[in-house]
Design a protein around this motif. Sequence first.
Motif, PDB file in Angstrom:
ATOM      1  N   ARG A   1      30.325  45.789  53.372  1.00  0.00           N
ATOM      2  CA  ARG A   1      30.419  44.828  52.260  1.00  0.00           C
ATOM      3  C   ARG A   1      29.176  44.867  51.384  1.00  0.00           C
ATOM      4  O   ARG A   1      28.121  45.360  51.784  1.00  0.00           O
ATOM      5  N   ASP A   2      29.309  44.289  50.194  1.00  0.00           N
ATOM      6  CA  ASP A   2      28.170  44.095  49.296  1.00  0.00           C
ATOM      7  C   ASP A   2      27.542  42.744  49.610  1.00  0.00           C
ATOM      8  O   ASP A   2      28.249  41.733  49.644  1.00  0.00           O
TER       9      ASP A   2
ATOM     10  N   PRO B   1      33.621  38.055  42.046  1.00  0.00           N
ATOM     11  CA  PRO B   1      34.225  37.423  43.219  1.00  0.00           C
ATOM     12  C   PRO B   1      33.138  37.250  44.281  1.00  0.00           C
ATOM     13  O   PRO B   1      32.473  38.230  44.647  1.00  0.00           O
TER      14      PRO B   1
ATOM     15  N   GLY C   1      32.044  45.529  39.460  1.00  0.00           N
ATOM     16  CA  GLY C   1      33.172  46.215  40.087  1.00  0.00           C
ATOM     17  C   GLY C   1      33.315  45.941  41.571  1.00  0.00           C
ATOM     18  O   GLY C   1      34.223  46.475  42.216  1.00  0.00           O
ATOM     19  N   THR C   2      32.446  45.124  42.138  1.00  0.00           N
ATOM     20  CA  THR C   2      32.542  44.835  43.573  1.00  0.00           C
ATOM     21  C   THR C   2      33.852  44.117  43.891  1.00  0.00           C
ATOM     22  O   THR C   2      34.346  43.315  43.091  1.00  0.00           O
ATOM     23  N   GLU C   3      34.368  44.438  45.055  1.00  0.00           N
ATOM     24  CA  GLU C   3      35.575  43.754  45.512  1.00  0.00           C
ATOM     25  C   GLU C   3      35.229  42.303  45.813  1.00  0.00           C
ATOM     26  O   GLU C   3      35.960  41.374  45.507  1.00  0.00           O
ATOM     27  N   LYS C   4      34.032  42.136  46.421  1.00  0.00           N
ATOM     28  CA  LYS C   4      33.554  40.792  46.728  1.00  0.00           C
ATOM     29  C   LYS C   4      32.078  40.884  47.095  1.00  0.00           C
ATOM     30  O   LYS C   4      31.676  41.755  47.863  1.00  0.00           O
TER      31      LYS C   4
ATOM     32  N   ARG D   1      27.530  47.793  52.896  1.00  0.00           N
ATOM     33  CA  ARG D   1      27.617  48.904  51.946  1.00  0.00           C
ATOM     34  C   ARG D   1      26.352  48.893  51.069  1.00  0.00           C
ATOM     35  O   ARG D   1      25.719  49.914  50.856  1.00  0.00           O
TER      36      ARG D   1
END
Length: 180
Positions: free
Chosen positions: A95-96, A61, A34-37, A123
């Motif tokens: 961010r991840d 992504p 589910g990460t955005e990126k 994050r």
Amino acid sequence: MSDKPYVIEQMISAKSIAARIEALAEDIRAEFAGTEKLIVVGLLRGSFVFIADLVRELPLPVEVDFVETSSYGNAMQSSREVRILKDLRGNIEGRDVLVVEDIVDTGHTLAHVLTLLNSRKPRKLRTIALLDKPSRREADIKADWIGFEIPDEFVVGYGIDYAQRNRNLPYIGKVRFTES
Ligand code: IMP
Ligand code: MG
């Protein structure tokens, strides 16, 4: 030292590495689902082959970035002093992030890089190392995922060098010095 004759004995085959990376990629996919990126940060230069194979198994992504730290030079001895030679290009705040290392040896490199990246408030920050030599550890650090735990041997191949050579071997081998 680097002109002492040596042979390379295979320790981990290309096939075993590929199989292990498939399994690790599944764990990482689950952790970052589910990460955005996902920003995948390779530590230059030893991780370049590992990161290339790993990201191609990740159905997420992904952005790829690199950090380069000062290394052993051409010697086989580690240094407690870690310097950043090349920093990230991108911002990681919020961010991840996944840090990709070739080998955790004394652990000083990874400890230093994690302190630096954590100070930038990602994050989520996770780490993966292809190889781990726990018997050599000095810094109190452990990667979240490890490809293979190995004994205290000097290894080369699959991106990892001895005096800048042997990075192009498709497998991991140990260096054994021969009589001269
Ligand atoms: P550490 O800071 O002592 O954990 O060292 C980490 C770095 O040392 C790794 O990223 C490698 O680049 C290098 N290194 C550690 N062990 C070996 C080895 O067996 N062969 C080649 N390089 C190594
Ligand atoms: Mg390295």
